[in-house]
Scaffold this motif. Structure first.
Motif, PDB file in Angstrom:
ATOM      1  N   ALA A 101       0.850  -1.199   0.000  1.00 51.57           N
ATOM      2  CA  ALA A 101       0.000   0.000   0.000  1.00 51.57           C
ATOM      3  C   ALA A 101       0.887   1.250   0.000  1.00 51.57           C
ATOM      4  O   ALA A 101       0.628   2.210  -0.735  1.00 51.57           O
ATOM      5  N   ASN A 102       1.941   1.248   0.804  1.00 52.64           N
ATOM      6  CA  ASN A 102       2.832   2.419   0.859  1.00 52.64           C
ATOM      7  C   ASN A 102       3.574   2.630  -0.444  1.00 52.64           C
ATOM      8  O   ASN A 102       3.911   3.746  -0.820  1.00 52.64           O
ATOM      9  N   PHE A 103       3.818   1.534  -1.141  1.00 49.65           N
ATOM     10  CA  PHE A 103       4.570   1.606  -2.394  1.00 49.65           C
ATOM     11  C   PHE A 103       3.723   2.268  -3.492  1.00 49.65           C
ATOM     12  O   PHE A 103       4.246   2.733  -4.493  1.00 49.65           O
ATOM     13  N   GLY A 104       2.371   2.292  -3.271  1.00 50.81           N
ATOM     14  CA  GLY A 104       1.497   2.828  -4.324  1.00 50.81           C
ATOM     15  C   GLY A 104       1.190   1.731  -5.312  1.00 50.81           C
ATOM     16  O   GLY A 104       1.537   1.785  -6.482  1.00 50.81           O
ATOM     17  N   ARG A 105       0.580   0.736  -4.819  1.00 48.58           N
ATOM     18  CA  ARG A 105       0.347  -0.512  -5.543  1.00 48.58           C
ATOM     19  C   ARG A 105      -0.822  -0.451  -6.516  1.00 48.58           C
ATOM     20  O   ARG A 105      -1.592   0.480  -6.523  1.00 48.58           O
ATOM     21  N   GLY A 106      -0.977  -1.596  -7.239  1.00 51.37           N
ATOM     22  CA  GLY A 106      -2.198  -1.843  -7.976  1.00 51.37           C
ATOM     23  C   GLY A 106      -3.238  -2.364  -6.993  1.00 51.37           C
ATOM     24  O   GLY A 106      -3.042  -2.319  -5.780  1.00 51.37           O
ATOM     25  N   ASN A 107      -4.342  -2.859  -7.494  1.00 49.71           N
ATOM     26  CA  ASN A 107      -5.407  -3.331  -6.608  1.00 49.71           C
ATOM     27  C   ASN A 107      -5.039  -4.657  -5.953  1.00 49.71           C
ATOM     28  O   ASN A 107      -4.227  -5.416  -6.490  1.00 49.71           O
ATOM     29  N   VAL A 108      -5.685  -4.933  -4.818  1.00 54.49           N
ATOM     30  CA  VAL A 108      -5.509  -6.222  -4.151  1.00 54.49           C
ATOM     31  C   VAL A 108      -6.865  -6.914  -4.050  1.00 54.49           C
ATOM     32  O   VAL A 108      -7.828  -6.340  -3.524  1.00 54.49           O
ATOM     33  N   LEU A 109      -6.927  -8.115  -4.598  1.00 57.16           N
ATOM     34  CA  LEU A 109      -8.099  -8.972  -4.424  1.00 57.16           C
ATOM     35  C   LEU A 109      -7.724 -10.010  -3.373  1.00 57.16           C
ATOM     36  O   LEU A 109      -6.778 -10.778  -3.570  1.00 57.16           O
ATOM     37  N   ALA A 110      -8.437 -10.004  -2.246  1.00 59.52           N
ATOM     38  CA  ALA A 110      -8.193 -11.048  -1.238  1.00 59.52           C
ATOM     39  C   ALA A 110      -9.168 -12.187  -1.519  1.00 59.52           C
ATOM     40  O   ALA A 110     -10.297 -11.945  -1.938  1.00 59.52           O
ATOM     41  N   TRP A 111      -8.717 -13.409  -1.334  1.00 59.66           N
ATOM     42  CA  TRP A 111      -9.647 -14.534  -1.544  1.00 59.66           C
ATOM     43  C   TRP A 111      -9.368 -15.634  -0.548  1.00 59.66           C
ATOM     44  O   TRP A 111      -8.223 -15.833  -0.127  1.00 59.66           O
ATOM     45  N   SER A 112     -10.451 -16.283  -0.157  1.00 56.53           N
ATOM     46  CA  SER A 112     -10.341 -17.344   0.843  1.00 56.53           C
ATOM     47  C   SER A 112     -10.804 -18.660   0.255  1.00 56.53           C
ATOM     48  O   SER A 112     -11.781 -18.706  -0.489  1.00 56.53           O
ATOM     49  N   THR A 113     -10.105 -19.716   0.624  1.00 63.40           N
ATOM     50  CA  THR A 113     -10.507 -21.068   0.249  1.00 63.40           C
ATOM     51  C   THR A 113     -11.080 -21.735   1.495  1.00 63.40           C
ATOM     52  O   THR A 113     -10.404 -21.789   2.524  1.00 63.40           O
ATOM     53  N   LEU A 114     -12.319 -22.200   1.408  1.00 57.49           N
ATOM     54  CA  LEU A 114     -12.960 -22.818   2.576  1.00 57.49           C
ATOM     55  C   LEU A 114     -12.767 -24.325   2.576  1.00 57.49           C
ATOM     56  O   LEU A 114     -12.910 -24.973   1.537  1.00 57.49           O
ATOM     57  N   ARG A 115     -12.434 -24.838   3.734  1.00 58.43           N
ATOM     58  CA  ARG A 115     -12.374 -26.285   3.970  1.00 58.43           C
ATOM     59  C   ARG A 115     -13.349 -26.573   5.105  1.00 58.43           C
ATOM     60  O   ARG A 115     -13.768 -25.644   5.807  1.00 58.43           O
ATOM     61  N   GLU A 116     -13.665 -27.843   5.297  1.00 52.57           N
ATOM     62  CA  GLU A 116     -14.680 -28.173   6.311  1.00 52.57           C
ATOM     63  C   GLU A 116     -14.299 -27.642   7.687  1.00 52.57           C
ATOM     64  O   GLU A 116     -15.153 -27.243   8.472  1.00 52.57           O
ATOM     65  N   SER A 117     -12.992 -27.637   7.983  1.00 52.73           N
ATOM     66  CA  SER A 117     -12.554 -27.253   9.328  1.00 52.73           C
ATOM     67  C   SER A 117     -12.525 -25.738   9.528  1.00 52.73           C
ATOM     68  O   SER A 117     -12.119 -25.270  10.585  1.00 52.73           O
ATOM     69  N   GLN A 118     -12.943 -24.972   8.531  1.00 51.43           N
ATOM     70  CA  GLN A 118     -12.835 -23.524   8.639  1.00 51.43           C
ATOM     71  C   GLN A 118     -14.196 -22.865   8.743  1.00 51.43           C
ATOM     72  O   GLN A 118     -15.197 -23.422   8.312  1.00 51.43           O
ATOM     73  N   SER A 119     -14.181 -21.632   9.247  1.00 49.50           N
ATOM     74  CA  SER A 119     -15.447 -20.893   9.280  1.00 49.50           C
ATOM     75  C   SER A 119     -15.348 -19.707   8.332  1.00 49.50           C
ATOM     76  O   SER A 119     -14.333 -19.005   8.268  1.00 49.50           O
ATOM     77  N   LEU A 120     -16.444 -19.503   7.604  1.00 51.05           N
ATOM     78  CA  LEU A 120     -16.529 -18.329   6.728  1.00 51.05           C
ATOM     79  C   LEU A 120     -16.517 -17.063   7.578  1.00 51.05           C
ATOM     80  O   LEU A 120     -15.930 -16.051   7.186  1.00 51.05           O
ATOM     81  N   ALA A 121     -17.144 -17.143   8.786  1.00 54.55           N
ATOM     82  CA  ALA A 121     -17.198 -15.959   9.651  1.00 54.55           C
ATOM     83  C   ALA A 121     -15.784 -15.467   9.968  1.00 54.55           C
ATOM     84  O   ALA A 121     -15.512 -14.261   9.971  1.00 54.55           O
ATOM     85  N   ASP A 122     -14.874 -16.405  10.205  1.00 57.96           N
ATOM     86  CA  ASP A 122     -13.497 -16.020  10.514  1.00 57.96           C
ATOM     87  C   ASP A 122     -12.848 -15.339   9.300  1.00 57.96           C
ATOM     88  O   ASP A 122     -12.103 -14.375   9.443  1.00 57.96           O
ATOM     89  N   CYS A 123     -13.143 -15.864   8.104  1.00 55.64           N
ATOM     90  CA  CYS A 123     -12.609 -15.239   6.883  1.00 55.64           C
ATOM     91  C   CYS A 123     -13.176 -13.829   6.720  1.00 55.64           C
ATOM     92  O   CYS A 123     -12.466 -12.899   6.323  1.00 55.64           O
ATOM     93  N   LEU A 124     -14.472 -13.668   7.057  1.00 52.06           N
ATOM     94  CA  LEU A 124     -15.089 -12.340   6.941  1.00 52.06           C
ATOM     95  C   LEU A 124     -14.457 -11.367   7.929  1.00 52.06           C
ATOM     96  O   LEU A 124     -14.234 -10.201   7.614  1.00 52.06           O
ATOM     97  N   ASP A 125     -14.152 -11.875   9.139  1.00 55.68           N
ATOM     98  CA  ASP A 125     -13.490 -11.011  10.133  1.00 55.68           C
ATOM     99  C   ASP A 125     -12.172 -10.492   9.578  1.00 55.68           C
ATOM    100  O   ASP A 125     -11.820  -9.326   9.733  1.00 55.68           O
ATOM    101  N   GLU A 126     -11.448 -11.390   8.937  1.00 54.85           N
ATOM    102  CA  GLU A 126     -10.153 -10.989   8.387  1.00 54.85           C
ATOM    103  C   GLU A 126     -10.343  -9.967   7.260  1.00 54.85           C
ATOM    104  O   GLU A 126      -9.649  -8.959   7.198  1.00 54.85           O
ATOM    105  N   TYR A 127     -11.324 -10.229   6.385  1.00 52.86           N
ATOM    106  CA  TYR A 127     -11.519  -9.276   5.285  1.00 52.86           C
ATOM    107  C   TYR A 127     -11.986  -7.923   5.828  1.00 52.86           C
ATOM    108  O   TYR A 127     -11.588  -6.875   5.320  1.00 52.86           O
ATOM    109  N   ALA A 128     -12.808  -7.960   6.912  1.00 55.77           N
ATOM    110  CA  ALA A 128     -13.267  -6.695   7.512  1.00 55.77           C
ATOM    111  C   ALA A 128     -12.055  -5.874   7.961  1.00 55.77           C
ATOM    112  O   ALA A 128     -11.997  -4.657   7.787  1.00 55.77           O
TER     113      ALA A 128
END
Ligand code: SF4
Length: 383
Positions: A201-228
């Protein structure tokens, strides 16, 4: 006639599930019955948004990676060794191959997507491909997209600033907050990822697309917390989530579905709240679905369009219809001078899963219902 290709899954097991109890939802009933998911009602707004359709080409830079994510597609579709030993890109040959693939195509906007393994393990090669394409001139406008686990971004900024400047989009995998991400993505460290995204971000970057891969042992809510958090800190611009491809059965599909539904409601409540504030959340897959729903637009293909034979992926000197398919699914090769030799292949069979899932049965039922209605109204007129 081209050779038929089929992704492996147990059709019989799916059939047994559909003919038997299906997948029961407490409110919506059997989710496997045709028509359980419908797009509708009729379009309510005219299409006023623009949609770009550049030519995409994926280039696997290296099969090597500095992480060992659980169920990584590079190791789950075939043996890890095959990917680790996959020859790395030959920048000049592969850049020429991209130009050949563009020969006679109508598109002028071209997105070159650098894939892996972890592509930033060979920044020198990425920079060479970029330079070759940018110097080749011609009518094309190249944009560069880099998939990365972000662990080496600091080094990229320091050692290959030109490459970082040229990249218009970084697709960064983040699978939740620190505990969840670091558990399912060993070899990555969320603190380092945060630091590196800050540096970008400080460098003056291009865009960032964050993406999450869900597995059974993971929660989407936790991924949303991170994206928030990423959204609040201005470290990511858009987001999507998807599921890991695995041959393993769920330990408890019911439990996962209940948790996912709860988290999806939360995601949608957040999405709607942000729309109300006039600051839409860029959940790219949700936004696309809503725009298509509101305007009645149909894509007419799978999301990635693999069956359309329009975009190819180059990996280790061979050509694939999709970078995530195992080596035996290759549909061509690249000659040493960069000439691609691509054979005809029946790519439509790659989306045969839609048939097995009964997607076309609902379309047929809709058509049949329309014909019946039409006949009824004709009969009424005749009387
Ligand atoms: S960072 Fe990507 S390529 Fe590397 S192990 Fe994880 S999913 Fe696989």
């Amino acid at each position: 006639m081209g050779e038929s290709m089929r992704v492996a899954y147990d059709v019989e097991e799916l059939r047994r599930l559909r003919d038997g109890p299906g997948v029961q939802h407490p409110r919506f009933g059997d989710l496997l019955r045709p028509g359980s998911v419908r797009m509708g009602p009729a379009p309510v707004i005219a299409q006023t948004y623009g949609e770009r359709s550049p030519y995409f080409v994926h280039l696997s830079v290296t099969g090597r990676c500095n992480a060992r994510c659980v169920g990584c597609v590079n190791s789950s579709v075939t043996d890890t060794e095959a990917f680790a030993t996959m020859p790395e890109t030959d920048p000049e040959r592969d850049a020429r191959a991209i130009l050949h693939l563009l020969d006679g195509r109508p598109e002028r906007d071209v997105v070159v997507c650098y894939y892996g393994g972890e592509p930033l393990l060979r920044m020198d090669k990425i920079q060479s491909v970029m330079s070759f394409l940018d110097q080749a001139g011609g009518p094309f406008r190249f944009q560069h997209l880099i998939y990365t686990n972000a662990m080496l971004l600091d080094r990229a900024i320091e050692q290959y600033p030109e490459m970082v400047k040229r990249a218009s989009l970084f697709c960064v995998s983040v699978d939740g907050t620190a505990a969840q991400n670091n558990r399912v993505r060993p070899g990555t460290d969320l603190d380092v990822i945060h630091r590196n995204l800050g540096a970008l971000a400080n460098f003056g970057r291009g865009n960032v697309l964050a993406w999450s891969t869900l597995r059974e042992s993971q929660s989407l809510a936790d991924c949303l917390d991170e994206y928030a958090w990423l959204d609040r800190e201005g470290l990511a611009d858009c987001y999507f989530w998807h599921w890991v491809e695995t041959g393993e059965s769920f330990e408890s599909l019911d439990r996962f579905m209940a948790a996912y539904e709860r988290d999806l409601r939360r995601a949608m409540n957040w999405y709607v709240a942000r729309l109300g504030e006039g600051r839409p959340l860029a959940f790219v897959h949700i936004t696309e679905l809503l725009l298509y729903l509101l305007t009645g637009k149909e894509r007419g293909s799978s999301a990635c369009g693999v069956e359309k034979a329009r975009n190819f992926d180059i990996a280790g000197g061979v050509v694939h219809s999709c970078a995530d398919l195992p080596p035996e699914f290759a549909i061509g090769r690249i000659e040493p001078d960069g000439t691609p030799v691509v054979r005809e292949a029946d790519l439509k069979s790659l989306v045969d899963y839609k048939d097995d899932l009964g997607c076309y049965e609902w379309a047929f039922m809709l058509t049949a219902a329309g014909v019946a209605r039409c006949r009824r109204s004709q009969a009424t007129r005749n009387v």
